[in-house]
Write a protein that holds these residues in place. Sequence first.
Motif, PDB file in Angstrom:
ATOM      1  N   UNK A 158      10.892   9.101  -0.615  1.00  0.00           N
ATOM      2  CA  UNK A 158      12.014   8.513  -1.347  1.00  0.00           C
ATOM      3  C   UNK A 158      11.502   7.662  -2.513  1.00  0.00           C
ATOM      4  N   UNK A 159      10.421   6.885  -2.265  1.00  0.00           N
ATOM      5  CA  UNK A 159       9.799   6.084  -3.335  1.00  0.00           C
ATOM      6  C   UNK A 159       9.256   7.017  -4.415  1.00  0.00           C
ATOM      7  N   UNK A 206      15.832  16.103   0.247  1.00  0.00           N
ATOM      8  CA  UNK A 206      14.798  16.015   1.280  1.00  0.00           C
ATOM      9  C   UNK A 206      15.334  15.464   2.592  1.00  0.00           C
ATOM     10  N   UNK A 207      15.933  14.247   2.572  1.00  0.00           N
ATOM     11  CA  UNK A 207      16.470  13.687   3.823  1.00  0.00           C
ATOM     12  C   UNK A 207      17.575  14.538   4.450  1.00  0.00           C
ATOM     13  N   UNK A 208      18.462  15.132   3.614  1.00  0.00           N
ATOM     14  CA  UNK A 208      19.585  15.928   4.147  1.00  0.00           C
ATOM     15  C   UNK A 208      19.056  17.172   4.865  1.00  0.00           C
ATOM     16  N   UNK A 209      18.156  17.909   4.213  1.00  0.00           N
ATOM     17  CA  UNK A 209      17.627  19.134   4.818  1.00  0.00           C
ATOM     18  C   UNK A 209      16.751  18.788   6.025  1.00  0.00           C
ATOM     19  N   UNK A 256       0.828  -1.215   0.000  1.00  0.00           N
ATOM     20  CA  UNK A 256       0.000   0.000   0.000  1.00  0.00           C
ATOM     21  C   UNK A 256       0.861   1.265   0.000  1.00  0.00           C
ATOM     22  N   UNK A 257       1.929   1.256   0.812  1.00  0.00           N
ATOM     23  CA  UNK A 257       2.840   2.412   0.862  1.00  0.00           C
ATOM     24  C   UNK A 257       3.467   2.648  -0.520  1.00  0.00           C
ATOM     25  N   UNK A 258       3.937   1.561  -1.155  1.00  0.00           N
ATOM     26  CA  UNK A 258       4.559   1.671  -2.481  1.00  0.00           C
ATOM     27  C   UNK A 258       3.541   2.137  -3.521  1.00  0.00           C
ATOM     28  N   UNK A 259       2.333   1.572  -3.475  1.00  0.00           N
ATOM     29  CA  UNK A 259       1.283   1.933  -4.434  1.00  0.00           C
ATOM     30  C   UNK A 259       0.949   3.417  -4.376  1.00  0.00           C
ATOM     31  N   UNK A 260       0.692   3.922  -3.169  1.00  0.00           N
ATOM     32  CA  UNK A 260       0.313   5.331  -3.007  1.00  0.00           C
ATOM     33  C   UNK A 260       1.485   6.268  -3.304  1.00  0.00           C
ATOM     34  N   UNK A 261       2.699   5.867  -2.920  1.00  0.00           N
ATOM     35  CA  UNK A 261       3.888   6.702  -3.158  1.00  0.00           C
ATOM     36  C   UNK A 261       4.191   6.806  -4.655  1.00  0.00           C
ATOM     37  N   UNK A 262       4.144   5.660  -5.353  1.00  0.00           N
ATOM     38  CA  UNK A 262       4.326   5.673  -6.805  1.00  0.00           C
ATOM     39  C   UNK A 262       3.230   6.495  -7.470  1.00  0.00           C
ATOM     40  N   UNK A 276      14.510  17.565 -10.946  1.00  0.00           N
ATOM     41  CA  UNK A 276      13.129  17.416 -10.488  1.00  0.00           C
ATOM     42  C   UNK A 276      12.948  16.248  -9.530  1.00  0.00           C
ATOM     43  N   UNK A 277      13.566  15.102  -9.831  1.00  0.00           N
ATOM     44  CA  UNK A 277      13.325  13.895  -9.032  1.00  0.00           C
ATOM     45  C   UNK A 277      14.570  13.353  -8.335  1.00  0.00           C
ATOM     46  N   UNK A 278      15.660  13.198  -9.091  1.00  0.00           N
ATOM     47  CA  UNK A 278      16.855  12.561  -8.547  1.00  0.00           C
ATOM     48  C   UNK A 278      17.402  13.268  -7.330  1.00  0.00           C
ATOM     49  N   UNK A 279      17.412  14.595  -7.393  1.00  0.00           N
ATOM     50  CA  UNK A 279      17.982  15.382  -6.293  1.00  0.00           C
ATOM     51  C   UNK A 279      17.155  15.223  -5.017  1.00  0.00           C
TER      52      UNK A 279
END
Length: 436
Positions: free
Chosen positions: A155-156, A282-285, A24-30, A274-277
């Motif tokens: 992250x997903x 996100x996690x660093x900041x 469910x987490x993967x489905x909604x995140x994707x 847009x995506x890779x960074x």
Amino acid sequence: MSLLAKSKGEVTYKELSTLHKWALVVLISMGSSIIYAPMYLKGVFYDPLMQALGCTNADLGLMVSAYATAAMICYLPSGIVADKFRMRTLAWVGFIATAALVFAYAMLPSVQICLVLFVLMGVTSILIWWGTRFKVIRLCCEENEYASKIGISYSIYGATGLVVGLINAAIVAALSGALGVQVMIGFLGVMIALLGIASFFLIPDFKGEINKDAKLFSLKEAVQAVKHPGVIWACIAYFCVYAVYQGATYTTPYLTQCFNADGNLVNVVGLIRTYGIGLVAGPVVGFIATKIKSPSKAIMGGLILSVAALVGFILFPQDPSGAVVASVLVVVFGFTTYGAFSIGSSPLSEVKIPMAIFGTASGLLSVVGFMPDVFIHTWYGAMIDAQGTAAFNAIFGFEIMFAVIGCFCLVMVLRTLKKHFASEMRADADAETANA
């Protein structure tokens, strides 16, 4: 154990297998990455899209503005809709309805028809689908697991956007002209439709997910949220952060039009920005904000670094030989803007809003914060149409203005914290010391 939702009846997260919860987490995140990709394709595939549709810079911006206007109207009621209907229903209906509109978009109709399609996508992806984004993840985990689950979810989101974007870039590179754009949009439509089918079978009926007493709008709660110390400053700061974040999409035409950079290089740079960074920024900041115990200060740091990058864009000579250096600067700018945006809503939790009105305050934040989408794309697009490459320095100048206003608002948030919540902050610090 079966993952088929309807084989279980009403369930709580405790009754789901670990595999089912992660599915469910993967489905909604994707889904949160792919469902919005068609509306924001210009962020990466600016020139191919403009040529395939036979439209101007302003037209391309107007489509995003049409979508954003519909989204603005739908953000507040979407939370109520999410409390009134099953997550399973909202997810599969939102996905399938959006997929149908994306298939129509893939036919590359006139600008007028595209505007209608983008407004309708605002309804299907925001009013119907948006409420499932955070609620499904909350429903399939314990309260104290939510922060880590939503972090993994982002992250997903970034990984999905990067992989799908690279496939899109390969399609555009392999198939020249309008055909490549048609196949790319059609591919996104297929992906969204498959997510709809997966939602129908995977998302269960959760116990307690429907709130029969949810009001469409509470004026009393809205007034409470607006009057709460620091909320208005937090909302305006988010508006500015999002304006700078969206302004980053104009680094794509900046590279092609000012440096004659290779189209495929620009597509890849755009995807990384847009995506890779996001996989790193996100996690660093977020880690920095936690470490210094102040999201507002971390966001301010991101905006100040963004201003430095913007000054670099203005001063850097626009020569084809500098395309690679300019691309590196674009990626750095992507890091600072994505980092600030990823925690941009955090000052709302910093100002100690009561949980009873947190939903209303979040809706207010969404309406004010995402407002730049309504006007910024049409405005900047019209500037490029009128002034050509000379428009970019002016665009970057306006981006600096938004960043400076954002910093001022964040200073006001910090001042409000000191003025109204100093005793609570001291109590929190003492509790942390005692637990250490």
